[in-house]
Design a protein around this motif. Structure first.
Motif, PDB file in Angstrom:
ATOM      1  N   ARG A   1      30.144 -43.705  47.963  1.00  0.00           N
ATOM      2  CA  ARG A   1      30.063 -42.261  47.774  1.00  0.00           C
ATOM      3  C   ARG A   1      31.008 -41.819  46.683  1.00  0.00           C
ATOM      4  O   ARG A   1      32.142 -42.272  46.623  1.00  0.00           O
TER       5      ARG A   1
ATOM      6  N   SER B   1      39.135 -41.435  50.142  1.00  0.00           N
ATOM      7  CA  SER B   1      38.847 -41.932  48.804  1.00  0.00           C
ATOM      8  C   SER B   1      40.098 -42.548  48.191  1.00  0.00           C
ATOM      9  O   SER B   1      41.215 -42.184  48.518  1.00  0.00           O
TER      10      SER B   1
ATOM     11  N   SER C   1      32.136 -38.133  44.304  1.00  0.00           N
ATOM     12  CA  SER C   1      31.942 -36.681  44.178  1.00  0.00           C
ATOM     13  C   SER C   1      31.246 -36.362  42.851  1.00  0.00           C
ATOM     14  O   SER C   1      31.306 -37.142  41.905  1.00  0.00           O
TER      15      SER C   1
ATOM     16  N   ILE D   1      33.379 -36.442  51.377  1.00  0.00           N
ATOM     17  CA  ILE D   1      34.019 -37.744  51.188  1.00  0.00           C
ATOM     18  C   ILE D   1      35.334 -37.747  51.945  1.00  0.00           C
ATOM     19  O   ILE D   1      36.278 -37.050  51.586  1.00  0.00           O
TER      20      ILE D   1
ATOM     21  N   GLU E   1      32.602 -33.017  47.299  1.00  0.00           N
ATOM     22  CA  GLU E   1      33.871 -33.637  47.642  1.00  0.00           C
ATOM     23  C   GLU E   1      34.193 -33.567  49.132  1.00  0.00           C
ATOM     24  O   GLU E   1      34.770 -34.504  49.693  1.00  0.00           O
TER      25      GLU E   1
ATOM     26  N   SER F   1      39.005 -43.848  41.541  1.00  0.00           N
ATOM     27  CA  SER F   1      37.693 -44.307  42.021  1.00  0.00           C
ATOM     28  C   SER F   1      37.002 -45.216  41.023  1.00  0.00           C
ATOM     29  O   SER F   1      36.204 -46.053  41.415  1.00  0.00           O
TER      30      SER F   1
END
Ligand code: ASP
Ligand code: MG
Length: 420
Positions: free
Chosen positions: A195, A263, A197, A260, A257, A267
């Motif tokens: 995943r 994270s 953003s 998620i 966002e 990323s």
């Protein structure tokens, strides 16, 4: 039941065999009870060929005719896919941009979608018919001419159609099985990101990851349209039907966002080779000088990215370094030459042996020291930094092109992105 938009890129529809495979992916969704609109690209290589033909005949071509020619690739794949679906017992028809209609502005060759009337498509979808839509094209209503959206534009078509249909998800099928922490050809340890953003994806796309067209991500972000990047080469039966959920085991979901939970601080790592550096030495240091340089560049529609300015030891002069797209370098130098005529004696140097390496992550907002770690890592490898730029969720450095792979590998490791 969900409303699903599925987009297939050029390699996914490269020949009739692959088009039949695409039909099976579509059939899977229909059999699961979903309403489906498909957006297709031209067969791989077709658009390039069409562009080449236009240029062969005239380098100063009429942009409206260019559009009517290059838009034809998508017309072929849309028709072929509709036929493939019909022969598998799935009700389907093809739709060209003007038939829907997808309205655009007048910027032929790089048009923007202004409006899509989704009513006709929605009615047909409601009757269980699959709509196969040509990507990359629309119609400019004022003069009733076909317009194309710029290379790679069918991603944007797909998101726009998804928004117009108020779809539950927009699935982008491509030749990779998701978005990776960096280019796996450089770092074999790169991992699929389950995943990401919209904001991070936007940075990745504009900084060199070629998976999605930047504009399509912008559009998805504005309308909060969930995107999933999936491989069309996966067995059609192996992918679960789009059930509006995310798929943690396959593909990459691009979403807001707040969805998620956990994270990493960084990323992903992107690199862009198409940068060029211009350095202006011994520029007089007085108010208005930067404006006199960057004003004319802006007027010439040349995008300037990174900027560094230093005062020289004598205090009276300044050195200015900035970057532009390598394709724009000759034009940029021309503009600077003109400025030089009335701004006096300065020296200009340029090079396009540079790359921009960027670390990207929304986690940076809440963590200190992320940039410092980047600089330290590069210094340990003896890599010199030529320019730096930052945003809230990104740090970019410009370095010599020879060190690009070394830098990406070292950073990938230091931010804990290497697969275990
Ligand atoms: N066929 C067009 C191109 O090659 C649009 C696309 O594939 O997205 O640029
Ligand atoms: Mg593409």
């Amino acid at each position: 039941m969900a409303v699903v938009v599925m987009k297939f890129g050029g390699t996914s529809v490269a020949d009739t065999e692959r088009i039949e495979r695409v039909a099976l992916h579509v059939k899977r969704e229909v059999d699961a009870g979903n309403q489906v609109a498909v957006v297709v690209s031209a067969m791989a290589g077709t658009t390039n060929q069409l562009v080449e033909w236009v240029r062969e005949i005239s380098p100063l071509y009429d942009a409206r005719e260019y559009d009517s020619i290059v838009a034809s690739g998508e017309q072929i794949t849309a028709g072929l896919l509709a036929v493939a679906l019909q022969s598998k017992g799935v009700s389907a028809r093809s739709w060209q941009g003007w038939q829907i209609p997808i309205h655009t502005d007048e910027t032929h060759g790089a048009a923007r979608i202004s409006h899509i009337d989704g009513a006709r498509l929605r009615a047909r979808l409601g009757q269980g018919e699959v709509a196969v839509v040509t990507g990359f094209q629309g119609v400019e209503p004022e003069h009733n001419r076909i317009a194309t959206l710029g290379r790679g534009g069918s991603d944007t078509s797909a998101v726009a159609v998804a928004v117009a249909l108020d779809a539950d998800v927009c699935d982008i099928y491509t030749d990779v099985d998701g978005v990776y922490t960096t280019d796996p050809r450089i770092v074999p340890e790169a991992q699929r990101i389950p995943r990401i953003s919209y904001e991070e994806m936007l940075e990745m796309a504009s900084l060199g990851s070629k998976v999605l067209q930047t504009r399509s991500v912008e559009l998805a972000m504005v309308y909060d349209m969930r995107l999933r990047v999936l491989s069309s080469f996966a067995e059609p039966e192996q992918l679960p039907a789009a059930d509006v959920g995310t798929l943690e085991n396959t593909g990459t979901t691009v979403c807001s966002e707040d969805e998620i939970v956990e994270s990493e601080v960084v990323s992903g790592i992107a690199y862009a080779k198409d940068e060029a550096k211009v350095t202006i030495l011994k520029l007089e240091d007085k108010p208005g000088v930067a404006a006199r340089i960057f004003g004319p560049l802006a007027e010439a529609a040349i995008n300037v990215d990174m900027i560094v300015q230093n005062v020289t030891p004598d205090g009276a002069h300044t050195d200015l370094t900035f970057t532009v797209q390598s394709t724009e370098l000759p034009r940029a130098l021309e503009v600077i030459e003109q400025v030089k005529r009335d701004l006096g004696n300065f020296e200009v140097r340029s090079s396009d042996d540079v790359v921009k390496i960027s670390i990207i992550g929304i986690g940076m907002r809440s963590h200190a020291g992320v940039a410092a770690q980047m600089f330290k890592t590069l210094s340990h490898k003896g890599i010199n930094i030529l320019a730096i730029s930052t945003s809230e969720i990104k740090v970019s450095v410009l370095i010599n092109a020879d060190y690009a792979e070394l830098a990406v590998r070292a950073l990938h490791e230091v931010y804990g992105l290497d697969a275990q």
